[in-house]
Design an enzyme around this catalytic site. Structure first.
Site, PDB file in Angstrom:
ATOM      1  N   HIS A 136       0.881  -1.175   0.000  1.00 44.70           N
ATOM      2  CA  HIS A 136       0.000   0.000   0.000  1.00 44.70           C
ATOM      3  C   HIS A 136       0.920   1.228   0.000  1.00 44.70           C
ATOM      4  O   HIS A 136       2.034   1.166   0.514  1.00 44.70           O
ATOM      5  CB  HIS A 136      -0.831  -0.052   1.290  1.00 44.70           C
ATOM      6  CG  HIS A 136      -1.893   0.987   1.419  1.00 44.70           C
ATOM      7  ND1 HIS A 136      -1.623   2.280   1.816  1.00 44.70           N
ATOM      8  CD2 HIS A 136      -3.232   0.932   1.243  1.00 44.70           C
ATOM      9  CE1 HIS A 136      -2.756   2.964   1.886  1.00 44.70           C
ATOM     10  NE2 HIS A 136      -3.751   2.172   1.529  1.00 44.70           N
ATOM     11  N   ASP A 213       3.267  -4.709   7.865  1.00 41.27           N
ATOM     12  CA  ASP A 213       2.050  -3.913   7.753  1.00 41.27           C
ATOM     13  C   ASP A 213       0.875  -4.898   7.819  1.00 41.27           C
ATOM     14  O   ASP A 213       0.608  -5.618   6.860  1.00 41.27           O
ATOM     15  CB  ASP A 213       2.075  -3.149   6.428  1.00 41.27           C
ATOM     16  CG  ASP A 213       0.764  -2.432   6.145  1.00 41.27           C
ATOM     17  OD1 ASP A 213      -0.181  -2.553   6.953  1.00 41.27           O
ATOM     18  OD2 ASP A 213       0.690  -1.754   5.102  1.00 41.27           O
ATOM     19  N   GLN A 216      -4.301  -5.296   6.663  1.00 40.28           N
ATOM     20  CA  GLN A 216      -5.295  -6.180   6.029  1.00 40.28           C
ATOM     21  C   GLN A 216      -5.264  -7.601   6.585  1.00 40.28           C
ATOM     22  O   GLN A 216      -6.027  -8.449   6.127  1.00 40.28           O
ATOM     23  CB  GLN A 216      -5.052  -6.240   4.509  1.00 40.28           C
ATOM     24  CG  GLN A 216      -5.231  -4.911   3.815  1.00 40.28           C
ATOM     25  CD  GLN A 216      -6.666  -4.383   3.872  1.00 40.28           C
ATOM     26  OE1 GLN A 216      -7.620  -5.137   4.095  1.00 40.28           O
ATOM     27  NE2 GLN A 216      -6.823  -3.091   3.673  1.00 40.28           N
ATOM     28  N   LYS A 239     -10.436  -0.849  10.513  1.00 48.13           N
ATOM     29  CA  LYS A 239     -10.629  -2.031   9.662  1.00 48.13           C
ATOM     30  C   LYS A 239     -10.949  -3.256  10.525  1.00 48.13           C
ATOM     31  O   LYS A 239     -11.048  -4.368  10.044  1.00 48.13           O
ATOM     32  CB  LYS A 239      -9.370  -2.305   8.835  1.00 48.13           C
ATOM     33  CG  LYS A 239      -9.002  -1.180   7.868  1.00 48.13           C
ATOM     34  CD  LYS A 239      -7.776  -1.557   7.063  1.00 48.13           C
ATOM     35  CE  LYS A 239      -7.106  -0.382   6.393  1.00 48.13           C
ATOM     36  NZ  LYS A 239      -7.849   0.209   5.291  1.00 48.13           N
ATOM     37  N   CYS A 377      -4.755   2.640  -3.601  1.00 47.30           N
ATOM     38  CA  CYS A 377      -3.487   3.089  -2.997  1.00 47.30           C
ATOM     39  C   CYS A 377      -2.411   2.024  -3.157  1.00 47.30           C
ATOM     40  O   CYS A 377      -1.582   1.818  -2.253  1.00 47.30           O
ATOM     41  CB  CYS A 377      -3.651   3.454  -1.516  1.00 47.30           C
ATOM     42  SG  CYS A 377      -4.768   4.820  -1.254  1.00 47.30           S
TER      43      CYS A 377
HETATM   44  N1  PLP Z   1      -1.591  -0.732   4.702  1.00 51.02           N
HETATM   45  C1  PLP Z   1      -2.530  -1.404   4.046  1.00 51.02           C
HETATM   46  C2  PLP Z   1      -2.205  -2.756   3.508  1.00 51.02           C
HETATM   47  C3  PLP Z   1      -3.802  -0.864   3.891  1.00 51.02           C
HETATM   48  O1  PLP Z   1      -4.733  -1.540   3.243  1.00 51.02           O
HETATM   49  C4  PLP Z   1      -4.066   0.414   4.432  1.00 51.02           C
HETATM   50  C5  PLP Z   1      -5.382   1.041   4.240  1.00 51.02           C
HETATM   51  O2  PLP Z   1      -6.166   0.670   3.414  1.00 51.02           O
HETATM   52  C6  PLP Z   1      -3.053   1.064   5.114  1.00 51.02           C
HETATM   53  C7  PLP Z   1      -1.822   0.470   5.229  1.00 51.02           C
HETATM   54  C8  PLP Z   1      -3.266   2.420   5.715  1.00 51.02           C
HETATM   55  O3  PLP Z   1      -4.195   2.346   6.744  1.00 51.02           O
HETATM   56  P1  PLP Z   1      -4.727   3.694   7.432  1.00 51.02           P
HETATM   57  O4  PLP Z   1      -5.265   4.536   6.320  1.00 51.02           O
HETATM   58  O5  PLP Z   1      -5.773   3.218   8.369  1.00 51.02           O
HETATM   59  O6  PLP Z   1      -3.574   4.333   8.095  1.00 51.02           O
END
Ligand code: PLP
Length: 419
Positions: A136, A213, A216, A239, A377
């Protein structure tokens, strides 16, 4: 071999009381465009059960005060509930100590914290940071900013046509300059689950720390940070059936202790003079200013809720949804799933020949079906598959087979309208 159209399954899964679970979520009773809401945008944000909403209200109505800074009753209650939430998160991911849990505003904030707090101190000119094609943007841009500032280099582990990481190629990226790995557990765009335990083990054998990270993965898979042996792990509350504005960074205590704070301000200090500031101990060193107290406490309630259902039961139900939806979509001519990894969570990215994803999203919305369209993203993933965007249906444990059927009918309807 002749394809036989799979039959539609509108009945709930027997061992998982899905209708009872659905009744916990007030938003699922909504109608959108006079159709029952079919909420399939869970990878962006999941919904909150009544119990979490109630917890937010109870805090605001009867417990609200700032934490850590007073001896009065409300401040003590708020502080103890906030710290209680920290312990719930500790147990949720099996961290060794509660001081290894830092509340952030989300996964993005946590990755920035590590990129700056760890990266600025330990990564320098000529050093290399390994990411993967599946990241992401939140797990790309902070590292690029760091690399630009420090004169370091980003190296990227590639994927194959199924959307899986090529592990040999990942391992070949390591050399004497490699100083850090940051990678996603699960791809938000494709649903691919990376074999992170094996990848962490390899990085550690090369003496390289790893950040995961988990934005998900934490909502779908039981996480055990001690078993994974990752150095950092992060996820977002919104999430995970919690509110927005709250997230978690797990870090091994000895690393957190050696890191620089990312933000300065109240609560992250022991003493301040104009000449010198002494920083607080972890986790407070990384929680400058008034934290999102209500959101942290509500996230604790969400963790209680998920733990009652059980992450393994959640994963099993979502796998049923994924298998059924995949089978159904694969049967529709002109629809192509992007990302067919062997190990996946219930995320279905797809394109329909001749129809722009935004038109697909708009038409599905008319049927009350919420999917996300765009690059999610994750532009490097789109670039790999040579598509500008996809439509993405992402499932949660409260989705049911009827909703899969609605999605399939919606896709067929889109094709009828446009083709
Ligand atoms: N990493 C992944 C894999 C994501 O899917 C997302 C958000 O969709 C993020 C990071 C960023 O999360 P946040 O916008 O809650 O900081």
């Amino acid at each position: 071999m002749k394809l036989v159209e799979p039959s539609l399954k509108s009945s709930p899964i027997s061992t998982f009381n899905i209708e009872r679970i659905r009744s916990d979520f007030p938003i699922l009773k909504l109608t959108i465009n006079d159709k029952p809401l079919v909420y399939l945008d869970n990878a962006a944000s999941s919904q909150m059960p009544q119990l979490v909403i109630d917890r937010l209200v109870r805090y605001q109505a009867t417990q609200h005060a700032n934490i850590n800074r007073a001896v009065h009753y409300l401040s003590e209650i708020a502080t103890s509930e906030y710290e209680n939430a920290r312990r719930k998160l500790q147990f949720f991911i099996n961290a060794q100590e509660d001081r290894e849990i830092i509340f952030t505003s989300g996964a993005t904030d946590a990755i920035n914290l590590v990129a700056h707090g760890y990266g600025r101190k330990f990564i320098g000119a000529g050093d290399e940071i390994i990411l993967t094609t599946l990241e992401h943007h939140s797990n790309i841009v902070p590292w690029q900013m760091l690399a630009d500032e420090r004169g370091a280099k980003i190296r990227v582990a590639p994927i194959n046509d199924k959307g899986e990481l090529i592990i040999d190629a990942y391992e070949r990226l390591f050399n004497q300059h490699t100083k850090f790995v940051s990678m996603t557990h699960v791809s938000n765009a494709l649903g691919t689950i990376n074999p992170i335990k094996k990848m962490i083990r390899f990085a550690h054998a090369c003496g390289v720390p790893v950040m995961i990270d988990g934005a998900q993965s934490a909502p779908h898979i039981k996480i055990d940070v001690q078993d994974l042996d990752c150095d950092f792990y992060t996820f977002s509350g919104h999430k995970l059936c919690g509110p927005t504005g709250i997230g978690v960074l797990y870090g091994k205590a000895e690393l957190l202790e050696r890191m620089q704070p990312f933000k300065g301000g109240g609560d992250m200090i022991i003493s301040v003079t104009f000449e010198k500031t002494t920083y607080n101990t972890i986790p407070h060193k990384f929680e400058a200013g008034t934290p999102p107290i209500a959101a942290a406490i509500a996230l604790g309630a969400a963790i209680d809720y998920l733990s009652t259902i059980g992450m393994n039961a959640i994963a099993a139900h979502e796998l049923d949804l994924l298998n059924y939806a995949t089978e159904q979509i694969n049967y529709i001519p002109g629809v192509r799933i992007i990302g067919n990894a062997t190990e996946k969570v219930a995320v279905l990215s797809f394109v329909i020949d001749g129809i722009h994803p935004h038109d697909i999203g708009t038409l599905l919305n008319q049927e009350g079906i919420a999917v996300r369209t765009g690059h999610h993203c994750a532009q490097p993933v789109m670039q790999y598959f040579k598509v500008p965007a996809t439509s993405r249906a992402s499932f949660a444990f409260y989705n049911n087979m009827t909703e899969v059927d609605a999605l399939i009918a919606g896709i067929r309807n889109v094709q009828e309208v446009f083709l």
